[in-house]
Design a protein around this motif. Structure first.
Motif, short mmCIF file in Angstrom:
data_model
loop_
_atom_site.label_atom_id
_atom_site.label_comp_id
_atom_site.label_asym_id
_atom_site.label_seq_id
_atom_site.Cartn_x
_atom_site.Cartn_y
_atom_site.Cartn_z
N GLU A 62 -16.09 4.16 6.28
CA GLU A 62 -16.21 4.26 4.81
C GLU A 62 -15.82 2.98 4.09
OE1 GLU A 62 -14.16 7.87 3.46
OE2 GLU A 62 -14.57 8.70 5.45
N ALA A 63 -14.79 2.29 4.62
CA ALA A 63 -14.31 1.11 3.89
C ALA A 63 -14.77 -0.21 4.53
CB ALA A 63 -12.78 1.14 3.82
N VAL A 85 -8.59 -0.95 1.79
CA VAL A 85 -7.71 0.11 2.29
C VAL A 85 -7.14 0.90 1.10
CG1 VAL A 85 -5.51 0.59 3.47
CG2 VAL A 85 -7.07 -1.14 4.41
N ARG A 86 -6.67 0.17 0.11
CA ARG A 86 -6.11 0.83 -1.09
C ARG A 86 -7.16 1.69 -1.78
NH1 ARG A 86 -1.87 -1.54 -3.85
NH2 ARG A 86 -1.09 -3.44 -2.93
N ALA A 87 -8.39 1.14 -1.90
CA ALA A 87 -9.47 1.88 -2.59
C ALA A 87 -9.76 3.17 -1.83
CB ALA A 87 -10.71 1.01 -2.71
N LEU A 88 -9.78 3.07 -0.48
CA LEU A 88 -10.09 4.26 0.32
C LEU A 88 -9.00 5.33 0.16
CD1 LEU A 88 -11.97 5.34 2.82
CD2 LEU A 88 -9.89 4.89 4.08
N LEU A 89 -7.76 4.84 0.18
CA LEU A 89 -6.66 5.82 0.15
C LEU A 89 -6.43 6.36 -1.26
CD1 LEU A 89 -4.16 3.97 2.52
CD2 LEU A 89 -5.64 5.91 3.08
N GLY A 90 -7.06 5.70 -2.22
CA GLY A 90 -6.95 6.15 -3.63
C GLY A 90 -5.56 5.94 -4.14
N VAL A 110 0.86 -1.19 0.00
CA VAL A 110 0.00 0.00 0.00
C VAL A 110 0.90 1.24 0.00
CG1 VAL A 110 -1.76 1.29 1.28
CG2 VAL A 110 -1.78 -1.23 1.31
N PRO A 111 0.76 2.10 -1.01
CA PRO A 111 1.61 3.29 -1.04
C PRO A 111 1.48 4.11 0.25
CG PRO A 111 0.38 3.07 -3.09
CD PRO A 111 -0.17 2.04 -2.15
N GLY A 112 2.61 4.45 0.85
CA GLY A 112 2.57 5.25 2.08
C GLY A 112 2.59 4.43 3.36
N MET A 113 2.44 3.11 3.24
CA MET A 113 2.50 2.27 4.45
C MET A 113 3.78 1.45 4.43
SD MET A 113 -1.08 0.49 5.42
CE MET A 113 -2.60 1.39 5.62
N SER A 114 4.35 1.21 5.60
CA SER A 114 5.45 0.25 5.66
C SER A 114 5.28 -0.58 6.93
CB SER A 114 6.80 0.95 5.64
OG SER A 114 6.98 1.64 6.84
N CYS A 115 5.49 -1.87 6.78
CA CYS A 115 5.16 -2.79 7.88
C CYS A 115 6.35 -3.69 8.18
CB CYS A 115 3.95 -3.63 7.49
SG CYS A 115 3.35 -4.68 8.81
N LEU A 172 -7.59 7.79 10.31
CA LEU A 172 -7.54 6.60 9.44
C LEU A 172 -8.43 5.49 10.01
CD1 LEU A 172 -3.74 6.57 8.57
CD2 LEU A 172 -5.63 6.76 6.93
N GLN A 173 -8.35 5.28 11.31
CA GLN A 173 -9.18 4.23 11.93
C GLN A 173 -10.66 4.48 11.64
OE1 GLN A 173 -8.90 3.39 16.37
NE2 GLN A 173 -11.09 3.75 16.23
#
Ligand code: PLP
Length: 381
Positions: free
Chosen positions: A339-340, A376-381, A304-309, A332-333
């Protein structure tokens, strides 16, 4: 009472249930409990106990065969002999931490807790009147603490240090070398007791062997070990756990138990004996399933762009860093849930150092994990 905060995961659980009742399709990666049923042999042991007439009070510290089974399990899994008379069986893992903090905490005392960490520690420390002193866990240390830093925070007022490995919410595991340094340093601070929350001791991956603080002889006389059945045997709703107490604190904990809950319900105690002494295949199967999902979720979240785990080595949580996303973890939560339709828990629910992180429990099917991250990806666009 204002200090006794509710646990964020339970608030998310309640809101997710409301949304489901409204007909929404929610994937719940919020609450930390196995999605497996308790094994049939354990359920049957409880049913048999009821049929056999075990309907009354039991000794407040738990029935003798159960305390002996706990001692045998500790010897088998941790290689340490403990006296069954120092085992106190209580209604869930939480009760041992609540008692330890109430016994040792009071105004003027300091208690150290992992940050980010299980939120109940900080809430109960404040409730006791003690000063809650955060001990930082670092992402770049695999969410371990630094022994040197923790030892440097000890003062004459420090009564208790709480340690949790494998950890909630990070999945972090403290390396043995760090524990070695920590314990060696504690020898200079004999006034400090330790609560080692090892509720995830059996949920550990990549060939890691669980390091129990019970293995360290030099702190045995001031160590409280917390473990239980909730996570290992998928028994969160049965409400049973145990503490192994130092002889000097056992009587205080027992008096709290007598005044608080009298005993754990009898059939659950028989089920707990069966859990420890019966076949362990269901534990191995569950750990293998969690391990598989762990790989799936870490890979997915890192995509997911912007996330790192970072890869968690224990428990069943992933704790991705979301600070690049430009929104607070709380926002985000809320957006993810409302929404998602994905329930997660924002990092700040686990302490101030949790800002910039979200907790995903991966105690759910790989299909749900894939679908959740797609949302999550769809929400964050
Ligand atoms: N300790 C930690 C670190 C936990 O994450 C939890 C539950 O989430 C507990 C203790 C409490 O376990 P129980 O449900 O047995 O009270």
């Amino acid at each position: 009472m204002a200090e006794l905060k509710p646990e964020g995961a339970f608030i998310v659980l309640a809101r997710a249930a409301e949304l489901v009742a409204q007909g929404r399709d929610i994937i719940n990666l919020g609450i930390g409990q196995p999605d497996f049923p308790t094994a049939e042999n354990i359920v049957e042991a409880a049913a048999k106990a009821l049929r056999d007439g075990h309907h009354g009070y039991t000794p407040a510290n738990g029935i003798q065969p159960l305390r002996e089974a706990v001692a045998a399990d500790i010897l088998a899994n941790r290689g340490v002999a403990v006296d069954p008379d120092l085992v106190l069986v209580v209604p869930g893992g939480k009760v041992t931490m609540f008692f330890a903090i109430l016994i040792l905490g009071e105004p003027g005392a300091e208690i150290m807790f992992p940050d980010p960490g299980f939120p109940v520690y900080e809430a109960v420390i404040r409730f006791s009147g003690a000063k809650a002193v955060p001990m930082r866990l670092y992402e770049d240390r695999g969410f371990s603490f630094s022994a040197e830093e923790v030892l440097g925070q000890i003062t004459p007022a420090t009564r208790l240090i709480i340690v949790n490995s494998p950890a909630n919410p990070t999945g972090g595991v403290v390396p043995r070398a760090e524990f070695d340094r920590f314990v060696a340093g504690l020898e200079d601070h004999p006034h400090v007791a330790i609560l080692s929350d090892e509720i995830y001791s059996r949920l550990i991956y990549e060939g890691e062997r669980h390091v129990s603080l019970l293995e360290y002889e030099s702190i045995r006389d001031r160590l409280i070990l917390l473990d239980g059945w909730s996570k290992t045997y998928a028994m969160t709703g049965w409400r049973i756990g145990y503490g192994v107490w130092p002889a000097t604190l056992y009587d205080a904990a027992l008096r709290l138990a007598i005044n608080d809950h009298s005993c754990v319900n009898a059939p659950t105690q028989y089920a707990a004996i069966e859990a420890l002494t019966g076949p362990q295949e269901s534990v191995a199967a569950m750990v293998a399933a969690f391990d598989e999902r762990r790989r799936v979720i870490v890979e997915e979240l890192n995509g997911v762009p912007g996330m790192s785990c970072t890869t968690p080595l224990g428990a069943f949580y992933a704790f991705p860093n979301v600070s690049e996303l430009g929104r607070s973890a709380d926002e985000l939560q809320t957006a993810l849930l409302e929404e998602a339709g994905v329930a997660t828990v924002a990092g700040p629910n686990f302490g101030a150092a949790g800002e910039g992180y979200l907790r995903f429990s991966y105690a759910d099917s790989a299909d749900h994990i894939h679908e959740a991250v797609r949302r999550v990806r769809a929400l964050l666009g």
